[in-house]
Write a protein that holds these residues in place. Structure first.
Motif, PDB file in Angstrom:
ATOM      1  N   LYS A  47       0.811  -1.217   0.000  1.00 29.33           N
ATOM      2  CA  LYS A  47       0.000   0.000   0.000  1.00 29.33           C
ATOM      3  C   LYS A  47       0.845   1.268   0.000  1.00 29.33           C
ATOM      4  CE  LYS A  47      -1.329   0.403   4.208  1.00 29.33           C
ATOM      5  NZ  LYS A  47      -0.278   1.373   4.600  1.00 29.33           N
ATOM      6  N   SER A  48       1.818   1.338   0.912  1.00 29.14           N
ATOM      7  CA  SER A  48       2.677   2.514   0.979  1.00 29.14           C
ATOM      8  C   SER A  48       3.602   2.594  -0.240  1.00 29.14           C
ATOM      9  CB  SER A  48       3.492   2.512   2.270  1.00 29.14           C
ATOM     10  OG  SER A  48       2.641   2.613   3.393  1.00 29.14           O
ATOM     11  N   SER A  49       3.987   1.438  -0.743  1.00 29.46           N
ATOM     12  CA  SER A  49       4.811   1.413  -1.959  1.00 29.46           C
ATOM     13  C   SER A  49       4.052   2.031  -3.125  1.00 29.46           C
ATOM     14  CB  SER A  49       5.200  -0.032  -2.314  1.00 29.46           C
ATOM     15  OG  SER A  49       6.009  -0.594  -1.307  1.00 29.46           O
ATOM     16  N   CYS A  51       1.786   4.366  -3.064  1.00 31.59           N
ATOM     17  CA  CYS A  51       1.819   5.828  -2.933  1.00 31.59           C
ATOM     18  C   CYS A  51       3.169   6.387  -3.357  1.00 31.59           C
ATOM     19  CB  CYS A  51       1.530   6.227  -1.487  1.00 31.59           C
ATOM     20  SG  CYS A  51      -0.154   5.874  -0.932  1.00 31.59           S
ATOM     21  N   SER A  52       4.252   5.715  -2.964  1.00 39.18           N
ATOM     22  CA  SER A  52       5.592   6.194  -3.309  1.00 39.18           C
ATOM     23  C   SER A  52       5.867   6.083  -4.796  1.00 39.18           C
ATOM     24  CB  SER A  52       6.647   5.411  -2.520  1.00 39.18           C
ATOM     25  OG  SER A  52       6.574   5.695  -1.137  1.00 39.18           O
ATOM     26  N   PHE A  92       1.860  10.976   3.882  1.00 35.74           N
ATOM     27  CA  PHE A  92       2.515   9.684   4.052  1.00 35.74           C
ATOM     28  C   PHE A  92       2.144   9.054   5.385  1.00 35.74           C
ATOM     29  CE2 PHE A  92       5.482  11.674   1.009  1.00 35.74           C
ATOM     30  CZ  PHE A  92       5.617  10.652   0.088  1.00 35.74           C
ATOM     31  N   GLN A  93       2.134   7.735   5.412  1.00 37.39           N
ATOM     32  CA  GLN A  93       1.843   7.026   6.652  1.00 37.39           C
ATOM     33  C   GLN A  93       2.838   7.404   7.740  1.00 37.39           C
ATOM     34  OE1 GLN A  93       1.943   2.755   6.248  1.00 37.39           O
ATOM     35  NE2 GLN A  93       1.663   2.403   8.430  1.00 37.39           N
ATOM     36  N   GLU A  94       4.112   7.565   7.369  1.00 33.46           N
ATOM     37  CA  GLU A  94       5.144   7.914   8.348  1.00 33.46           C
ATOM     38  C   GLU A  94       5.262   9.428   8.555  1.00 33.46           C
ATOM     39  OE1 GLU A  94       7.395   7.317   4.414  1.00 33.46           O
ATOM     40  OE2 GLU A  94       5.568   6.619   5.392  1.00 33.46           O
ATOM     41  N   ASP A 166      -2.337   8.109   3.095  1.00 34.93           N
ATOM     42  CA  ASP A 166      -1.972   6.752   3.473  1.00 34.93           C
ATOM     43  C   ASP A 166      -2.257   6.542   4.954  1.00 34.93           C
ATOM     44  OD1 ASP A 166      -0.961   4.216   3.492  1.00 34.93           O
ATOM     45  OD2 ASP A 166       1.131   4.778   3.123  1.00 34.93           O
ATOM     46  N   THR A 198      -5.775   5.123   1.477  1.00 37.83           N
ATOM     47  CA  THR A 198      -5.423   3.733   1.736  1.00 37.83           C
ATOM     48  C   THR A 198      -5.721   3.402   3.192  1.00 37.83           C
ATOM     49  OG1 THR A 198      -3.132   4.068   2.468  1.00 37.83           O
ATOM     50  CG2 THR A 198      -3.533   3.972   0.086  1.00 37.83           C
TER      51      THR A 198
END
Length: 214
Positions: A47-49, A51-52, A92-94, A166, A198
């Motif tokens: 999922k995060s990939s 977005c990146s 971003f999630q982070e 995310d 996401t």
């Protein structure tokens, strides 16, 4: 930008897997400006990939990602800068918050690129999302949920055709999740933008046009 199209896109790390069941990976998917999308995923499904990849931060994927009719691999550094200033916004999630800067300084760092929001509008967003007392607090001293709200405000402080979020409410209570959803819809509606969220379970309660399972 009116469309984002994924054609047989797949993380290179997944290439040797025997079988992949996904409504995103190895499919032909089009995200259209003005529509709302939810991508539900289990942890570790990329999922995060995704977005990146779309934001141009990573290139370790197979297949094609097009903005309108152009392959994003062909964009120059300067073109990416312009896209990230005027067409794509992301949470971003982070979070990617600068801990040594205050909450407001984190926002202004982004807003000064386009001067999209007036200072008064930014302060109003802090008030709406329930952290007006944290404006001048160093971001590193805030809780993750508070930092999440700062990152959300930052994501609204630019023009965009699409906004990616995310797991945007993973550390928020229901009341603040509702507030965030309303602010998101207001800004996306104002810009006629597409919204892509996401989630691994908890997500803003929007009227999604389509839901995909990653």
């Amino acid at each position: 930008m009116n469309h984002i199209r994924l054609q047989q896109t797949l993380p290179q790390a997944f290439a040797r897997r025997d079988a992949i069941t996904s409504q995103i990976w190895h499919q032909d998917i089009i995200f259209s400006k003005g529509k709302r999308y939810l991508i539900e995923a289990a942890s570790g499904t990329g999922k995060s990939s995704l977005c990146s990849y779309i934001y141009g931060y990573r290139r370790d994927y197979q297949g094609i990602i097009n903005f309108d009719e152009r392959n994003i691999r062909s964009f120059s550094v300067n073109e990416w800068v312009d896209i990230r200033k005027h067409s794509l916004s992301i949470l971003f999630q982070e979070l990617r918050i600068f801990p040594e800067l205050t909450a407001l300084e984190n926002i202004l760092l982004k807003n000064r690129l386009t001067n999209y929001k007036k200072n008064k509008e930014i302060i109003t967003l802090f008030e709406a999302i329930g952290i007006p007392d944290k404006i001048n607090e160093r971001a590193g001293k805030l809780s993750f949920g508070q930092q999440q709200r700062v990152a959300f405000i930052r994501s609204l402080c630019q023009p965009f055709d699409f906004i990616f979020l995310d797991e945007p409410i993973s550390h928020l209570d229901n009341e603040n999740s509702v507030i965030m959803s309303a602010l998101l819809m207001e800004e996306a509606g104002k810009q006629g933008a597409g919204v892509i969220v996401t989630s691994i379970g908890k997500h803003p309660e929007l009227e999604y046009d389509e839901t995909f399972r990653l």
